[in-house]
Design a protein around this motif. Sequence first.
Motif, PDB file in Angstrom:
ATOM      1  N   ASN A  53      33.002 -79.969 -44.006  1.00  0.00           N
ATOM      2  CA  ASN A  53      33.189 -79.425 -45.350  1.00  0.00           C
ATOM      3  C   ASN A  53      34.456 -80.006 -45.970  1.00  0.00           C
ATOM      4  OD1 ASN A  53      34.459 -77.812 -43.353  1.00  0.00           O
ATOM      5  ND2 ASN A  53      34.527 -76.029 -44.678  1.00  0.00           N
ATOM      6  N   VAL A  54      34.358 -80.279 -47.255  1.00  0.00           N
ATOM      7  CA  VAL A  54      35.468 -80.877 -48.006  1.00  0.00           C
ATOM      8  C   VAL A  54      35.680 -80.016 -49.240  1.00  0.00           C
ATOM      9  CG1 VAL A  54      36.350 -82.959 -49.137  1.00  0.00           C
ATOM     10  CG2 VAL A  54      34.765 -83.180 -47.200  1.00  0.00           C
ATOM     11  N   GLU A  55      36.746 -79.232 -49.236  1.00  0.00           N
ATOM     12  CA  GLU A  55      36.975 -78.276 -50.322  1.00  0.00           C
ATOM     13  C   GLU A  55      37.810 -78.889 -51.445  1.00  0.00           C
ATOM     14  OE1 GLU A  55      38.484 -74.752 -48.371  1.00  0.00           O
ATOM     15  OE2 GLU A  55      36.496 -74.320 -47.536  1.00  0.00           O
ATOM     16  N   ASN A  56      37.920 -78.124 -52.524  1.00  0.00           N
ATOM     17  CA  ASN A  56      38.660 -78.595 -53.705  1.00  0.00           C
ATOM     18  C   ASN A  56      39.384 -77.408 -54.324  1.00  0.00           C
ATOM     19  OD1 ASN A  56      38.712 -79.324 -56.845  1.00  0.00           O
ATOM     20  ND2 ASN A  56      38.617 -81.199 -55.651  1.00  0.00           N
ATOM     21  N   VAL A  57      40.509 -77.710 -54.970  1.00  0.00           N
ATOM     22  CA  VAL A  57      41.274 -76.661 -55.636  1.00  0.00           C
ATOM     23  C   VAL A  57      40.429 -75.975 -56.707  1.00  0.00           C
ATOM     24  CG1 VAL A  57      42.349 -78.239 -57.303  1.00  0.00           C
ATOM     25  CG2 VAL A  57      43.508 -76.090 -56.699  1.00  0.00           C
ATOM     26  N   SER A  58      39.497 -76.697 -57.286  1.00  0.00           N
ATOM     27  CA  SER A  58      38.495 -76.088 -58.162  1.00  0.00           C
ATOM     28  C   SER A  58      37.334 -75.708 -57.249  1.00  0.00           C
ATOM     29  CB  SER A  58      38.066 -77.104 -59.231  1.00  0.00           C
ATOM     30  OG  SER A  58      37.073 -76.538 -60.039  1.00  0.00           O
ATOM     31  N   TYR A  59      37.368 -74.467 -56.771  1.00  0.00           N
ATOM     32  CA  TYR A  59      36.606 -74.056 -55.585  1.00  0.00           C
ATOM     33  C   TYR A  59      35.141 -74.505 -55.570  1.00  0.00           C
ATOM     34  CZ  TYR A  59      40.521 -70.882 -54.518  1.00  0.00           C
ATOM     35  OH  TYR A  59      41.746 -70.342 -54.239  1.00  0.00           O
ATOM     36  N   GLY A  60      34.478 -74.412 -56.714  1.00  0.00           N
ATOM     37  CA  GLY A  60      33.043 -74.710 -56.756  1.00  0.00           C
ATOM     38  C   GLY A  60      32.705 -76.164 -56.491  1.00  0.00           C
ATOM     39  N   LEU A  61      33.713 -77.018 -56.457  1.00  0.00           N
ATOM     40  CA  LEU A  61      33.449 -78.448 -56.265  1.00  0.00           C
ATOM     41  C   LEU A  61      33.410 -78.867 -54.801  1.00  0.00           C
ATOM     42  CD1 LEU A  61      35.620 -79.950 -59.146  1.00  0.00           C
ATOM     43  CD2 LEU A  61      33.232 -79.245 -59.165  1.00  0.00           C
ATOM     44  N   GLY A  62      33.661 -77.946 -53.905  1.00  0.00           N
ATOM     45  CA  GLY A  62      33.662 -78.281 -52.484  1.00  0.00           C
ATOM     46  C   GLY A  62      32.269 -78.645 -51.993  1.00  0.00           C
ATOM     47  N   ALA A  63      32.232 -79.363 -50.888  1.00  0.00           N
ATOM     48  CA  ALA A  63      30.944 -79.755 -50.288  1.00  0.00           C
ATOM     49  C   ALA A  63      30.843 -79.166 -48.888  1.00  0.00           C
ATOM     50  CB  ALA A  63      30.839 -81.273 -50.216  1.00  0.00           C
ATOM     51  N   CYS A  64      29.645 -78.734 -48.544  1.00  0.00           N
ATOM     52  CA  CYS A  64      29.391 -78.219 -47.194  1.00  0.00           C
ATOM     53  C   CYS A  64      29.227 -79.381 -46.207  1.00  0.00           C
ATOM     54  CB  CYS A  64      28.104 -77.412 -47.169  1.00  0.00           C
ATOM     55  SG  CYS A  64      28.204 -75.814 -47.977  1.00  0.00           S
ATOM     56  N   ALA A  65      29.450 -79.065 -44.956  1.00  0.00           N
ATOM     57  CA  ALA A  65      29.328 -80.060 -43.887  1.00  0.00           C
ATOM     58  C   ALA A  65      27.919 -80.651 -43.803  1.00  0.00           C
ATOM     59  CB  ALA A  65      29.679 -79.401 -42.554  1.00  0.00           C
ATOM     60  N   GLU A  66      26.916 -79.789 -43.964  1.00  0.00           N
ATOM     61  CA  GLU A  66      25.528 -80.256 -43.816  1.00  0.00           C
ATOM     62  C   GLU A  66      25.188 -81.292 -44.881  1.00  0.00           C
ATOM     63  OE1 GLU A  66      26.728 -77.248 -43.861  1.00  0.00           O
ATOM     64  OE2 GLU A  66      25.457 -75.789 -42.848  1.00  0.00           O
ATOM     65  N   ARG A  67      25.584 -80.992 -46.122  1.00  0.00           N
ATOM     66  CA  ARG A  67      25.269 -81.941 -47.189  1.00  0.00           C
ATOM     67  C   ARG A  67      26.081 -83.224 -47.029  1.00  0.00           C
ATOM     68  NH1 ARG A  67      25.610 -78.321 -52.380  1.00  0.00           N
ATOM     69  NH2 ARG A  67      26.289 -76.731 -50.879  1.00  0.00           N
ATOM     70  N   THR A  68      27.314 -83.101 -46.573  1.00  0.00           N
ATOM     71  CA  THR A  68      28.113 -84.313 -46.336  1.00  0.00           C
ATOM     72  C   THR A  68      27.397 -85.215 -45.327  1.00  0.00           C
ATOM     73  OG1 THR A  68      30.132 -83.044 -46.733  1.00  0.00           O
ATOM     74  CG2 THR A  68      30.385 -85.166 -45.655  1.00  0.00           C
ATOM     75  N   ALA A  69      26.948 -84.624 -44.230  1.00  0.00           N
ATOM     76  CA  ALA A  69      26.269 -85.421 -43.188  1.00  0.00           C
ATOM     77  C   ALA A  69      24.967 -86.021 -43.716  1.00  0.00           C
ATOM     78  CB  ALA A  69      25.988 -84.540 -41.965  1.00  0.00           C
ATOM     79  N   LEU A  70      24.187 -85.192 -44.397  1.00  0.00           N
ATOM     80  CA  LEU A  70      22.889 -85.675 -44.893  1.00  0.00           C
ATOM     81  C   LEU A  70      23.087 -86.784 -45.931  1.00  0.00           C
ATOM     82  CD1 LEU A  70      19.797 -84.878 -44.589  1.00  0.00           C
ATOM     83  CD2 LEU A  70      20.072 -83.869 -46.848  1.00  0.00           C
TER      84      LEU A  70
END
Length: 141
Positions: A53-70
């Motif tokens: 998971n890769v989060e962001n200070v603008s919370y809704g912009l973070g990405a989950c681990a599963e989507r990053t891998a896929l």
Amino acid sequence: MKKQTLPVISKQVRTFLVNAARAAADNAYCPYSHYPVGAAVLTLDGQVYTGCNVENVSYGLGACAERTALFKAVSAGCRDFAALAVAGGDKKPAAPCGACRQVLAEFCVPGLPVVVARLTGGKVTVTTLGELLPMGFASLS
Ligand code: THU
């Protein structure tokens, strides 16, 4: 969802994928939730792509681990998947969120094995994408 029959994955492969997902969680960027997650997808031709998971200070912009891998796999040209492992959580394991389930359904069959584990130790649960997303959105056209 795709139609396709998948080869059964062995316990060794499940363990390998869980270890890969756990290692990927070490790279999680999660200064807001402090909740690292790692994922590993196995392609039908035997490659493994991992993500965190890769989060962001603008919370809704973070990405989950599963989507990053896929998305790493798809952007490398892989669209056929044999299994997914997710590792997250200390006391309870992290199952893929609803958004990730729908994204997985774009590329994976309902029978896709989904291996869910805690960050360390504990019971490893094996389910399927179809069990996690029984009535996902499908275009009617
Ligand atoms: N998260 C994932 O990466 N995968 C999941 O399946 C559930 C949640 C992330 C999103 C956020 O960075 C953190 O975990 C807390 O929700």
